[in-house]
Scaffold this motif. Structure first.
Motif, mmCIF file in Angstrom:
data_model
loop_
_atom_site.group_PDB
_atom_site.id
_atom_site.type_symbol
_atom_site.label_atom_id
_atom_site.label_comp_id
_atom_site.label_asym_id
_atom_site.label_seq_id
_atom_site.Cartn_x
_atom_site.Cartn_y
_atom_site.Cartn_z
ATOM 1 N N THR A 1 -12.251 -21.988 43.851
ATOM 2 C CA THR A 1 -10.833 -21.760 44.086
ATOM 3 C C THR A 1 -10.404 -20.548 43.265
ATOM 4 O O THR A 1 -11.221 -19.981 42.537
ATOM 5 C CB THR A 1 -10.017 -23.002 43.688
ATOM 6 O OG1 THR A 1 -8.647 -22.802 44.037
ATOM 7 C CG2 THR A 1 -10.107 -23.255 42.181
ATOM 8 N N TYR A 2 -9.154 -20.149 43.392
ATOM 9 C CA TYR A 2 -8.700 -19.037 42.582
ATOM 10 C C TYR A 2 -7.852 -19.572 41.430
ATOM 11 O O TYR A 2 -7.347 -20.700 41.471
ATOM 12 C CB TYR A 2 -7.909 -18.024 43.415
ATOM 13 C CG TYR A 2 -6.654 -18.563 44.059
ATOM 14 C CD1 TYR A 2 -6.671 -19.025 45.367
ATOM 15 C CD2 TYR A 2 -5.442 -18.570 43.370
ATOM 16 C CE1 TYR A 2 -5.525 -19.503 45.963
ATOM 17 C CE2 TYR A 2 -4.295 -19.055 43.956
ATOM 18 C CZ TYR A 2 -4.330 -19.527 45.251
ATOM 19 O OH TYR A 2 -3.191 -20.009 45.845
ATOM 20 N N TYR A 3 -7.736 -18.766 40.395
ATOM 21 C CA TYR A 3 -7.066 -19.171 39.176
ATOM 22 C C TYR A 3 -5.960 -18.186 38.843
ATOM 23 O O TYR A 3 -6.137 -16.973 38.958
ATOM 24 C CB TYR A 3 -8.076 -19.260 38.030
ATOM 25 C CG TYR A 3 -9.142 -20.281 38.281
ATOM 26 C CD1 TYR A 3 -10.303 -19.973 38.991
ATOM 27 C CD2 TYR A 3 -8.991 -21.586 37.824
ATOM 28 C CE1 TYR A 3 -11.267 -20.917 39.250
ATOM 29 C CE2 TYR A 3 -9.958 -22.544 38.069
ATOM 30 C CZ TYR A 3 -11.088 -22.208 38.782
ATOM 31 O OH TYR A 3 -12.035 -23.162 39.030
ATOM 32 N N THR A 4 -4.817 -18.706 38.383
ATOM 33 C CA THR A 4 -3.655 -17.846 38.147
ATOM 34 C C THR A 4 -3.228 -17.752 36.687
ATOM 35 O O THR A 4 -2.335 -16.978 36.358
ATOM 36 C CB THR A 4 -2.455 -18.342 38.976
ATOM 37 O OG1 THR A 4 -2.123 -19.659 38.540
ATOM 38 C CG2 THR A 4 -2.793 -18.377 40.467
ATOM 39 N N GLY A 5 -3.870 -18.510 35.834
ATOM 40 C CA GLY A 5 -3.472 -18.531 34.431
ATOM 41 C C GLY A 5 -4.291 -17.598 33.568
ATOM 42 O O GLY A 5 -5.509 -17.511 33.712
ATOM 43 N N VAL A 6 -3.632 -16.913 32.657
ATOM 44 C CA VAL A 6 -4.323 -16.000 31.735
ATOM 45 C C VAL A 6 -5.421 -16.731 30.972
ATOM 46 O O VAL A 6 -6.533 -16.210 30.806
ATOM 47 C CB VAL A 6 -3.314 -15.367 30.754
ATOM 48 C CG1 VAL A 6 -4.038 -14.608 29.646
ATOM 49 C CG2 VAL A 6 -2.352 -14.449 31.488
ATOM 50 N N ARG A 7 -5.143 -17.943 30.547
ATOM 51 C CA ARG A 7 -6.103 -18.682 29.720
ATOM 52 C C ARG A 7 -7.260 -19.253 30.520
ATOM 53 O O ARG A 7 -8.199 -19.799 29.944
ATOM 54 C CB ARG A 7 -5.384 -19.795 28.970
ATOM 55 C CG ARG A 7 -4.350 -19.281 27.978
ATOM 56 C CD ARG A 7 -3.693 -20.413 27.201
ATOM 57 N NE ARG A 7 -2.733 -19.907 26.223
ATOM 58 C CZ ARG A 7 -2.046 -20.691 25.383
ATOM 59 N NH1 ARG A 7 -2.230 -22.000 25.392
ATOM 60 N NH2 ARG A 7 -1.191 -20.159 24.532
ATOM 61 N N GLU A 8 -7.208 -19.128 31.827
ATOM 62 C CA GLU A 8 -8.288 -19.666 32.663
ATOM 63 C C GLU A 8 -9.445 -18.693 32.828
ATOM 64 O O GLU A 8 -10.444 -19.036 33.446
ATOM 65 C CB GLU A 8 -7.720 -20.049 34.032
ATOM 66 C CG GLU A 8 -6.739 -21.218 33.962
ATOM 67 C CD GLU A 8 -6.168 -21.564 35.328
ATOM 68 O OE1 GLU A 8 -5.542 -20.697 35.957
ATOM 69 O OE2 GLU A 8 -6.362 -22.714 35.766
ATOM 70 N N TYR A 9 -9.305 -17.511 32.290
ATOM 71 C CA TYR A 9 -10.345 -16.489 32.449
ATOM 72 C C TYR A 9 -11.116 -16.292 31.152
ATOM 73 O O TYR A 9 -10.584 -16.446 30.060
ATOM 74 C CB TYR A 9 -9.711 -15.182 32.928
ATOM 75 C CG TYR A 9 -9.303 -15.275 34.379
ATOM 76 C CD1 TYR A 9 -8.081 -15.824 34.751
ATOM 77 C CD2 TYR A 9 -10.177 -14.865 35.389
ATOM 78 C CE1 TYR A 9 -7.725 -15.942 36.081
ATOM 79 C CE2 TYR A 9 -9.833 -14.977 36.719
ATOM 80 C CZ TYR A 9 -8.597 -15.520 37.057
ATOM 81 O OH TYR A 9 -8.254 -15.647 38.386
ATOM 82 N N ASP A 10 -12.393 -15.906 31.316
ATOM 83 C CA ASP A 10 -13.302 -15.807 30.177
ATOM 84 C C ASP A 10 -13.443 -14.387 29.641
ATOM 85 O O ASP A 10 -13.643 -14.187 28.440
ATOM 86 C CB ASP A 10 -14.689 -16.308 30.584
ATOM 87 C CG ASP A 10 -14.656 -17.744 31.081
ATOM 88 O OD1 ASP A 10 -15.141 -18.000 32.209
ATOM 89 O OD2 ASP A 10 -14.136 -18.604 30.346
#
Length: 126
Positions: free
Chosen positions: A105-114
């Motif tokens: 799925t896609y992610y929209t939160g800054v904290r969800e990315y590595d």
């Protein structure tokens, strides 16, 4: 460790277009969910667009729907952001980001990315 390098930013007049590119290192690029964010001076980093790791499902912020398109080329380890009908309020530093694991799925939160790129400046003149 994943390294990201953005390119394609610049100065454009209102109504114009730019295409941002983000080249990623790593052997499993096809398994990465990718996102684009932006940050204007004095403002927090905000979500712009994202794409899922394999199905290609995309999501957009309301303020870019119909104007921006995100795409992913697994053969080139690159994600793109095509920006049309640019407005002065689109002026910001644009960042790409990678999420290594998770659902398709896609992610929209800054904290969800590595991992994050260094950013590329987009300036839209009126």
């Amino acid at each position: 460790q994943v390294q990201l390098v953005e390119s394609g930013g610049g100065l454009v007049q209102a109504g114009g277009s730019l295409r941002l590119s983000c080249a990623a290192s790593g052997r499993t690029f096809s398994m990465y969910a990718m996102g684009w964010f932006r940050q204007a001076p004095g403002k927090e980093r905000e979500f712009v667009a994202a794409i899922s790791r394999s199905s290609g499902t995309t999501g957009y912020a309301d303020f870019v729907k119909g104007r921006f398109t995100i795409s992913k080329d697994n053969a080139k380890n690159t994600v793109y952001l095509q920006m049309n009908s640019l407005k002065p309020e689109d002026t910001a530093i644009y960042y790409c980001a990678v999420r290594e694991r998770g659902s398709d799925t896609y992610y929209t939160g800054v904290r969800e990315y590595d991992y994050w790129g260094q950013g590329t400046q987009v300036t839209v003149s009126s």
